[in-house]
Scaffold this active site. Structure first.
Site, mmCIF file in Angstrom:
data_model
loop_
_atom_site.group_PDB
_atom_site.id
_atom_site.type_symbol
_atom_site.label_atom_id
_atom_site.label_comp_id
_atom_site.label_asym_id
_atom_site.label_seq_id
_atom_site.Cartn_x
_atom_site.Cartn_y
_atom_site.Cartn_z
ATOM 1 N N ARG A 119 0.854 -1.186 0.000
ATOM 2 C CA ARG A 119 0.000 0.000 0.000
ATOM 3 C C ARG A 119 0.890 1.236 0.000
ATOM 4 N NH1 ARG A 119 -4.625 2.137 4.209
ATOM 5 N NH2 ARG A 119 -2.967 2.732 5.600
ATOM 6 N N THR A 123 -0.741 7.620 -1.141
ATOM 7 C CA THR A 123 -2.018 7.561 -1.877
ATOM 8 C C THR A 123 -2.946 6.468 -1.334
ATOM 9 O OG1 THR A 123 -1.180 5.950 -3.450
ATOM 10 C CG2 THR A 123 -0.869 8.279 -4.010
ATOM 11 N N ASP A 217 -0.225 0.850 13.218
ATOM 12 C CA ASP A 217 0.217 -0.035 12.137
ATOM 13 C C ASP A 217 0.373 -1.448 12.702
ATOM 14 O OD1 ASP A 217 2.017 0.245 9.242
ATOM 15 O OD2 ASP A 217 2.156 -1.568 10.461
ATOM 16 N N ASP A 220 3.882 -3.240 12.071
ATOM 17 C CA ASP A 220 4.960 -2.692 12.897
ATOM 18 C C ASP A 220 4.847 -3.159 14.340
ATOM 19 O OD1 ASP A 220 6.301 -1.381 10.910
ATOM 20 O OD2 ASP A 220 5.417 0.592 11.328
HETATM 21 N N1 URA Z 1 -3.156 -1.028 8.244
HETATM 22 C C1 URA Z 1 -2.742 -0.899 9.533
HETATM 23 O O1 URA Z 1 -1.821 -1.567 9.971
HETATM 24 N N2 URA Z 1 -3.383 0.001 10.318
HETATM 25 C C2 URA Z 1 -4.428 0.736 9.902
HETATM 26 O O2 URA Z 1 -4.980 1.508 10.692
HETATM 27 C C3 URA Z 1 -4.844 0.586 8.554
HETATM 28 C C4 URA Z 1 -4.190 -0.306 7.746
#
Ligand code: URA
Length: 227
Positions: A119, A123, A217, A220
């Site tokens: 991703r 964008t 995330d 992470d």
């Molecule tokens: N991916 C993630 O890890 N966190 C989000 O909030 C959205 C997509």
């Protein structure tokens, strides 16, 4: 289980969404996941508890046939067994976090596939980079493994790749930890036979398309790669 309550999607679509029962245990594990200060070890531990419930709920949707077994008391028990092999397809990297949970939960014929979709941070558009899927994937029940559903871009790409590989939408169950309402609407409208199992649905997306309140995330936090 409760059904997703959203006036924006049709009642037929709502029947395709399973949200785990919001009991205190699940809510406490979700609180651990969401808290900013949670360590990687505690995050992974809480995730494993919830992922087990999600995988169980998804396997509940897989097809079964009736089977009679003889018990040690010499009586017959009218039971069921699952009729199709199961294939977990991880959307990398975060989706791989479900794999060991699925291995522990399912002792029937099981395979795994991978799809790498990146991703773009600016964008939020998904780019397909790589996939490796089992040859007989069309005859399996597919559990699409992706913990976060924000805009729905990445999972939509993955579903298209699976359809090209011969999987019908009816055989796909999307296993998800946390969804944004917008993502749920987008994905269900685009794929009218897809089923979704999730632990929670949040109302908003931030300007950078993170789920809010969310948990940050996922990759992470699960892999300990936060700065
Ligand atoms: N991916 C993630 O890890 N966190 C989000 O909030 C959205 C997509």
């Amino acid at each position: 289980m409760t059904e997703f309550d959203n006036g924006d999607i049709s009642s037929t679509s709502q029947q395709r969404v399973t949200v785990l029962q919001q009991g205190n245990y699940l809510r406490s594990q979700m609180t651990t996941l969401r808290a900013f200060e949670t360590t990687t070890a505690a995050f992974c531990n809480a995730f494993e508890h919830i992922a087990t419930q999600l995988i169980t709920a998804a396997l509940d949707l897989a097809p079964t046939e009736d089977v009679d077994v003889l018990t040690p008391t010499g009586r017959t028990f009218h039971g069921v067994r699952q009729v199709k092999p199961v294939c977990g397809v991880s959307i990398l990297r975060a989706g791989a976090s479900f794999e060991h949970v699925l291995r522990k939960a399912y002792d029937g014929p099981l395979s795994f596939g991978k799809v790498l979709i990146q991703r773009d941070e600016k964008t939020s558009l998904p780019t397909y980079l790589y996939s490796n899927l089992p040859k007989n994937i069309g005859s399996s029940t597919i559990l699409i493994l992706e913990p976060m559903l924000a805009t729905g871009g990445s999972v939509s790409k993955a579903i298209e790749i699976l359809k090209e590989a011969g999987v019908s939408e009816e055989n796909m169950i999307f296993v998800n930890l946390l969804a944004a309402k917008k993502g749920v609407d987008t994905v269900l409208m685009r794929f009218p036979s897809l089923r979704l199992v999730t632990a929670a649905v949040d109302d908003e997306l931030t300007a950078s398309n993170h789920i809010a309140p969310g948990l940050g995330d996922f990759g992470d936090r699960f892999y300990g790669t936060t700065d």
